[in-house]
Write an enzyme that holds these catalytic residues in place. Structure first.
Site, mmCIF file in Angstrom:
data_model
loop_
_atom_site.group_PDB
_atom_site.id
_atom_site.type_symbol
_atom_site.label_atom_id
_atom_site.label_comp_id
_atom_site.label_asym_id
_atom_site.label_seq_id
_atom_site.Cartn_x
_atom_site.Cartn_y
_atom_site.Cartn_z
ATOM 1 N N PHE A 145 31.907 101.460 39.646
ATOM 2 C CA PHE A 145 30.763 100.462 39.067
ATOM 3 C C PHE A 145 29.624 100.213 39.917
ATOM 4 C CE2 PHE A 145 32.890 98.022 42.740
ATOM 5 C CZ PHE A 145 31.932 97.336 43.129
ATOM 6 N N LYS A 146 29.656 100.851 41.219
ATOM 7 C CA LYS A 146 28.390 100.553 41.940
ATOM 8 C C LYS A 146 27.171 101.347 41.101
ATOM 9 C CE LYS A 146 31.276 99.091 45.221
ATOM 10 N NZ LYS A 146 31.572 99.712 46.525
ATOM 11 N N ASP A 147 27.498 102.558 40.317
ATOM 12 C CA ASP A 147 26.538 103.235 39.761
ATOM 13 C C ASP A 147 25.508 102.191 39.041
ATOM 14 O OD1 ASP A 147 27.012 105.570 40.281
ATOM 15 O OD2 ASP A 147 28.574 105.894 38.712
#
Length: 552
Positions: free
Chosen positions: A156-158
């Site tokens: 999800f950090k993308d």
């Protein structure tokens, strides 16, 4: 695969470093210090300004806030006000993800980035995702799961870091400045930051991760990126040690200014801003007529992902509850259950990205819980830093519970949840997402009224990473390893490069100082020749001193 390891004991001693690598003056074109706007100037501003949660620094522009990271008084940066979009958001229900990201970001960016440029930044940032919806929601066994792992690093950090990398590059190119990004990771932030910053002009990226406490594939993702501006360090300690080092470097104001430090961790307010988008986007997919209410179960350790959901709610999105789903490192669950935020030793779990003892972003929430009273917050945080304990009054806990529910998921719960979903639905959860699913199941079993199904209410679990990144947990639960997507399979036999160092701020500081490009753009790196020369010089100086002393 070759692994480059430079033990801390081989770091060049201080005397030799002074002889071999004279200390530099500030690099040209550094990010300026905090600029305090006058009252007259403020009145003319048509843009959002930012301030520290601890009250000492006010009136930062968006660009300054992006580069500042941790405020100089030790606080975190927050907007002067949370935009009220309650009368506007319904008009966005048919927008694509990048168009929606633009609409939300412009309320924080203001006029600092021209509309055409900001739209282009968002479009470029999300063109790297493999799914046309960027963050699709899947219905699995009666559970709605928001898949946040379709970016370049399958986490999800993308969503935030693809955009933040482009934002850094945009500002730096426009102003011809340089930045040294320093980040700590418990697994996914590191690879997402690296993929967002690799090869970026005028950016150096240093990522610290706890040695032996990230999954093998997470480490391979980080250390197999060989771009010359990327530097990975395996710290001999926990994620909290890594995080403490990063904060210490930011508190060293002389060092911070000299090397123009910037943050990619969720202490950077831009990361929170970008993550707000997927709460709105998922709501529109669930309720195309904007006639329902949603709750979100969020696996969280550092409180950044769920804080974005809190901002979305404050901005007008119809959110009933945000469920804080933790693993055995349950400082957040303990707070929302008892009002006590007390530090415990970190234990290693199947969900390493949540193996965190202190949630950095939680200070931002406390700022709002305390009625934006910076002096009260500073007093409480000072006490917490001194004792490792913080407790709020019952009335404040009651306020917190109006927005948040919480649950702690044990190791056995994690494995059982992965196993049952795999067997019953043919769908493989990663261990972090399993915590989010289990939290919903436990709250429903406890018959918590807020979790009861309603005609116009949906509970969505945020799936934060691809299960293939955590093969040990998945194999234990399902009896076999998960299938690796092509992007992860490519890392398996790649050449890697990283350093191993102690959990020591001076050691990391020295490594940064001797690695950063000098004025000619060349990097200083430790080689055998450097170490031999440094040792020889120190020995020569020592012997000369002894001889002089004898003659005297």
């Amino acid at each position: 695969a070759s692994i480059a390891r430079v033990p801390a004991l081989l770091l060049v001693p201080g005397v030799a470093q002074a002889l071999l690598f004279p200390s530099r003056k500030a690099l040209p074109g550094l990010i300026p210090g905090i600029r305090h706007l006058s009252g007259g100037h403020r009145a003319k501003q048509k843009k959002m300004l930012f301030r520290s949660t601890r009250g000492a620094f006010l009136d930062m522009t968006f660009e300054e806030a992006v580069f500042e990271g941790l405020a100089q008084d030790g606080g975190l940066l927050v907007p002067h006000f949370i935009p009220d979009l309650s009368g506007e958001y319904k008009k966005w229900k048919n927008l694509s993800f990048d168009e929606l990201a633009y609409e939300i970001a412009k309320h924080f960016v203001g006029e600092e980035i021209p509309e055409e440029d900001l739209r282009s930044l968002m479009k470029r940032s999300y063109s790297t995702f493999s799914d046309k919806d960027v963050v699709p929601t899947k219905k699995v066994g009666g559970m709605d799961i928001m898949e946040l792992f379709h970016g370049p690093t399958y986490a999800f950090k993308d969503v935030a870091l693809q955009a933040l990398g482009n934002l850094f590059e945009y500002f730096l190119t426009r102003s011809n400045k340089r930045i040294t990004v320093v980040g700590a990771t418990s697994g996914d932030t590191g690879s997402a930051a690296i993929y967002g910053l690799r090869g970026k002009k005028n950016v150096e990226c240093f990522i610290l991760f706890p040695e032996g406490r990230v999954s093998p594939i997470q480490q391979m993702q980080m250390t197999s990126v060989l771009d010359p501006n990327v530097h990975c360090v395996a710290v001999q300690g926990t994620f909290d040690d890594c995080q403490d080092i990063v904060k210490a470097l930011f508190r060293d104001l002389k060092f911070k200014k000299q090397y123009s430090l910037g943050a990619v961790n969720s202490i950077n307010i831009a990361r929170i801003m970008f993550q707000i988008t997927y709460y709105f986007y998922t709501y529109f997919k669930a309720f195309p007529n904007c006639d329902g209410e949603m709750s979100f179960s969020v696996p969280t350790g550092n409180f950044g992902d769920i804080l974005a959901g809190y901002y979305a709610k404050r901005m007008g999105l119809p959110v009933r509850h945000l469920v804080v789903a933790t693993n055995s490192n349950d400082i957040l669950d303990r707070f929302f259950s008892s009002g006590q935020y007390n530090k415990y030793p970190v234990v290693q779990t199947f969900s390493p990205s949540m193996d965190i003892g202190i949630s950095s972003n939680f200070e931002r929430y406390l700022f709002y819980l305390f009625g934006e009273d910076s002096s009260m917050l500073k007093q409480m945080m000072d006490e917490f830093n001194r004792t490792g304990k913080l407790e709020v009054k019952p009335e404040l806990l009651a306020t917190a519970k109006r927005d948040f529910l919480s649950c702690c998921c044990s190791e056995q719960d994690t494995i059982d949840t992965i196993a049952s979903f795999h067997k019953q639905h043919g769908y493989t959860l990663d261990p972090h997402t399993a915590c989010g699913v289990r939290a919903v199941q436990m709250l429903e079993k406890q018959q918590v009224p807020q979790c009861k199904a309603a005609k116009k209410h949906k509970m969505v679990v945020l799936s934060t990473a691809h299960p293939a990144k955590f093969s040990m947990a998945v194999s234990k639960a399902t009896g076999g390893p998960p299938t690796l997507p092509a992007g992860l399979a490519a890392c398996q036999d790649a050449e890697v490069r990283f350093q191993v160092m102690p959990a020591s701020t001076p050691a990391i500081k020295s490594y940064i100082e001797t690695t950063i490009p000098d004025f000619t753009g060349q990097r200083n790196v430790y080689t055998v020749q450097h170490i031999f020369s440094a040792t020889s010089i120190v020995a020569a100086v020592f012997i000369a001193g002894v001889l002089v002393g004898k003659n005297v």
